[in-house]
Scaffold this motif. Structure first.
Motif, PDB file in Angstrom:
ATOM      1  N   UNK A  91       0.847  -1.194   0.000  1.00 33.43           N
ATOM      2  CA  UNK A  91       0.000   0.000   0.000  1.00 33.43           C
ATOM      3  C   UNK A  91       0.880   1.241   0.000  1.00 33.43           C
ATOM      4  N   UNK A  92       0.238   2.375  -0.180  1.00 32.87           N
ATOM      5  CA  UNK A  92       0.892   3.655   0.078  1.00 32.87           C
ATOM      6  C   UNK A  92       0.622   4.009   1.536  1.00 32.87           C
ATOM      7  N   UNK A  93       1.687   4.213   2.280  1.00 32.36           N
ATOM      8  CA  UNK A  93       1.589   4.514   3.700  1.00 32.36           C
ATOM      9  C   UNK A  93       1.767   6.013   3.913  1.00 32.36           C
ATOM     10  N   UNK A  94       0.825   6.604   4.629  1.00 29.97           N
ATOM     11  CA  UNK A  94       0.858   8.042   4.902  1.00 29.97           C
ATOM     12  C   UNK A  94       0.788   8.278   6.406  1.00 29.97           C
ATOM     13  N   UNK A  95       1.415   9.355   6.829  1.00 29.80           N
ATOM     14  CA  UNK A  95       1.335   9.712   8.235  1.00 29.80           C
ATOM     15  C   UNK A  95       0.467  10.952   8.401  1.00 29.80           C
ATOM     16  N   UNK A  96      -0.055  11.114   9.584  1.00 31.51           N
ATOM     17  CA  UNK A  96      -0.760  12.348   9.905  1.00 31.51           C
ATOM     18  C   UNK A  96      -0.440  12.768  11.332  1.00 31.51           C
ATOM     19  N   UNK A  97      -0.673  14.042  11.589  1.00 26.77           N
ATOM     20  CA  UNK A  97      -0.376  14.584  12.907  1.00 26.77           C
ATOM     21  C   UNK A  97      -1.287  15.776  13.161  1.00 26.77           C
TER      22      UNK A  97
END
Length: 121
Positions: A91-97
């Protein structure tokens, strides 16, 4: 105002490991929760793991016991250690904050662009 940049993705074989990093930059005053999400081709984005400012962690059942989320508050960075990778982790892994930014202490919530993880069988 706050930029998140992921790194560490790549192509690995099933059973191998990868470590993702996500660096937050900008006029950050504080960061509360940080998390990782992923989106596989043709599927909706799903939550993978989250970590609070105090270090409490939570994981999706599909990765529990294999993935570990951690953060370095001094570096405004969150990590995702992924072990025993499976083809279905591709998958495409994304971070958030989310947190507060600038002298005005304005709330923010930001997403990174994502990094591709491909696991071959």
């Amino acid at each position: 105002q706050v930029r998140l940049v992921e790194s560490g993705g790549g192509l690995v074989q099933a059973g191998e490991s990868l470590r993702l990093s996500c660096l937050a930059s900008g006029r950050i005053f504080s960061i509360n929760a940080m998390g990782w999400y992923r989106q596989a081709p043709g599927k909706q984005r799903e939550w993978v793991a989250g970590i609070t400012s105090g270090g409490s962690t939570n994981y999706a059942d599909s990765v529990k016991g294999r993935f570990t989320i951690s953060r370095d508050n001094a570096k405004n960075t969150v990590y995702l250690q992924m072990n025993s990778l499976k083809p279905e982790d591709t998958a495409v892994y994304s971070c958030n904050a989310d947190g507060r930014v600038g002298v005005a202490n304005v709330p923010f919530a930001s997403w990174g662009q994502g990094t591709q993880v491909t696991v071959s069988s």
